[in-house]
Design an enzyme around this catalytic site. Structure first.
Site, PDB file in Angstrom:
ATOM      1  N   ASN A   1       0.866  -1.186   0.000  1.00  0.00           N
ATOM      2  CA  ASN A   1       0.000   0.000   0.000  1.00  0.00           C
ATOM      3  C   ASN A   1       0.901   1.233   0.000  1.00  0.00           C
ATOM      4  OD1 ASN A   1      -1.752   2.087   0.581  1.00  0.00           O
ATOM      5  ND2 ASN A   1      -2.293   1.372   2.635  1.00  0.00           N
TER       6      ASN A   1
ATOM      7  N   LYS B   1       0.114   4.327  -0.326  1.00  0.00           N
ATOM      8  CA  LYS B   1      -0.496   5.535   0.257  1.00  0.00           C
ATOM      9  C   LYS B   1      -0.257   6.753  -0.642  1.00  0.00           C
ATOM     10  CE  LYS B   1      -0.117   3.328   4.705  1.00  0.00           C
ATOM     11  NZ  LYS B   1      -0.035   3.401   6.140  1.00  0.00           N
TER      12      LYS B   1
ATOM     13  N   HIS C   1      -9.559   1.391   4.947  1.00  0.00           N
ATOM     14  CA  HIS C   1      -8.279   1.538   5.654  1.00  0.00           C
ATOM     15  C   HIS C   1      -8.468   2.494   6.828  1.00  0.00           C
ATOM     16  CE1 HIS C   1      -4.133   2.681   6.497  1.00  0.00           C
ATOM     17  NE2 HIS C   1      -3.792   1.550   5.898  1.00  0.00           N
TER      18      HIS C   1
ATOM     19  N   GLU D   1      -6.803   4.871   7.860  1.00  0.00           N
ATOM     20  CA  GLU D   1      -6.570   6.285   7.538  1.00  0.00           C
ATOM     21  C   GLU D   1      -7.809   6.895   6.861  1.00  0.00           C
ATOM     22  OE1 GLU D   1      -2.854   5.609   5.505  1.00  0.00           O
ATOM     23  OE2 GLU D   1      -2.001   5.010   7.431  1.00  0.00           O
TER      24      GLU D   1
HETATM   25  P1  PGA Z   1       2.755   0.181   7.704  1.00  0.00           P
HETATM   26  O1  PGA Z   1       1.304   0.445   7.071  1.00  0.00           O
HETATM   27  O2  PGA Z   1       3.270  -1.105   7.103  1.00  0.00           O
HETATM   28  O3  PGA Z   1       3.567   1.363   7.303  1.00  0.00           O
HETATM   29  O4  PGA Z   1       2.576   0.053   9.174  1.00  0.00           O
HETATM   30  C1  PGA Z   1       0.417  -0.609   6.839  1.00  0.00           C
HETATM   31  C2  PGA Z   1      -0.846  -0.074   6.222  1.00  0.00           C
HETATM   32  O5  PGA Z   1      -1.269   1.036   6.556  1.00  0.00           O
HETATM   33  O6  PGA Z   1      -1.469  -0.751   5.382  1.00  0.00           O
END
Ligand code: PGA
Length: 253
Positions: free
Chosen positions: A11, A13, A99, A101
């Protein structure tokens, strides 16, 4: 029961321009070389603007494409939104939905997430449906209840017949981007519980075959242990998927 095939998903982002996405994706493909992917699938989810060029770059590879979000309407006056068929048109097989976020920064509710999952499945996109508890919910022993509610609400009225129509990702909010990973015991407990709930909502066949990914500070150093757990069928990787070398180490773990 034999281990289900794994899905290792990156991911990205809000990182990387379209060119950077396509370049990094190609780097991952070339670093994987002829690494055996017969029981593992690798998926990359760049930003919306990176989808098309990254999909094109990955055309002759085994790596699949996913989006990070979508809207549930098919078309119309929804300025700034992207539909399932637009994602399909970019070559997406998966779409991450719910997600933490999205839930926290963009106030996405279980109801909205439910509509998105439903629209994704109707358009033959596989939703990677994310659920997870916050630190305070875990400290108050509410983890399983919180996940229960998120999953029941998220899947309300949604018919799933096969294991390949839906993926669930358990991502404890306190483990995302913090370097703080859930322990193998914590992960296995939650995943087992989710599988039991899926059996109740659908049936044993769907429960036994559905992929449940773990996400939250997965890196090359902890991936092998997490991926070896009975009920863990892959990883959703954020930070450590941004660099081809780190991500390929996780895929090979
Ligand atoms: P991270 O994020 O591996 O940076 O902890 C995981 C995610 O948000 O899918």
């Amino acid at each position: 029961m034999a281990k289900r095939n794994l899905l290792i998903a990156g991911n990205w982002k809000m990182h990387k321009t379209p060119d950077e996405s396509a370049e990094e994706a190609l780097k991952i493909a070339s670093m994987l070389g002829d690494f055996d992917l017969s029981n593992k699938e690798v998926m990359i989810a760049p930003s919306f603007t990176g989808l098309y060029p990254t999909g094109e770059a990955l055309k002759d590879t085994k790596i699949t494409l996913g989006a990070q979000n979508m809207y549930y309407e098919e078309k119309g006056a929804y300025t700034g939104e992207i539909s399932a068929s637009m994602l399909k048109g970019c070559g997406c097989r998966y779409v991450i939905i719910g997600h933490s976020e999205r839930r926290q920064v963009f106030n996405e509710s279980d109801e909205l997430i439910n509509k998105k999952i439903s629209a994704a499945i109707s358009n033959s996109l596989i939703p990677v449906f994310c659920v997870g508890e916050t630190k305070s919910e875990r400290n108050e022993n509410k983890t399983l209840n919180v996940l229960d509610k998120q999953i029941k609400n998220g899947l309300k009225g949604i018919f799933v017949s096969g294991s390949n129509e839906l993926v669930i990702a358990y991502e404890p909010v306190w483990a995302i981007g913090t370097g703080d990973t859930a322990t193998p015991d914590q992960v296995e407990e939650v995943h087992k519980n989710i599988r039991g709930l899926i059996e109740k909502i659908y049936n044993k066949n769907v429960a036994e075959n559905i992929k449940i990914l773990y996400g939250g500070s997965v890196k090359s150093g902890n991936a092998a242990e997490l991926l070896s757990l009975d009920n863990v069928d892959g990883a959703l990787v954020g930070g450590a998927s941004l660099d081809a070398k780190d991500f390929t180490e996780i895929i090979k773990a």
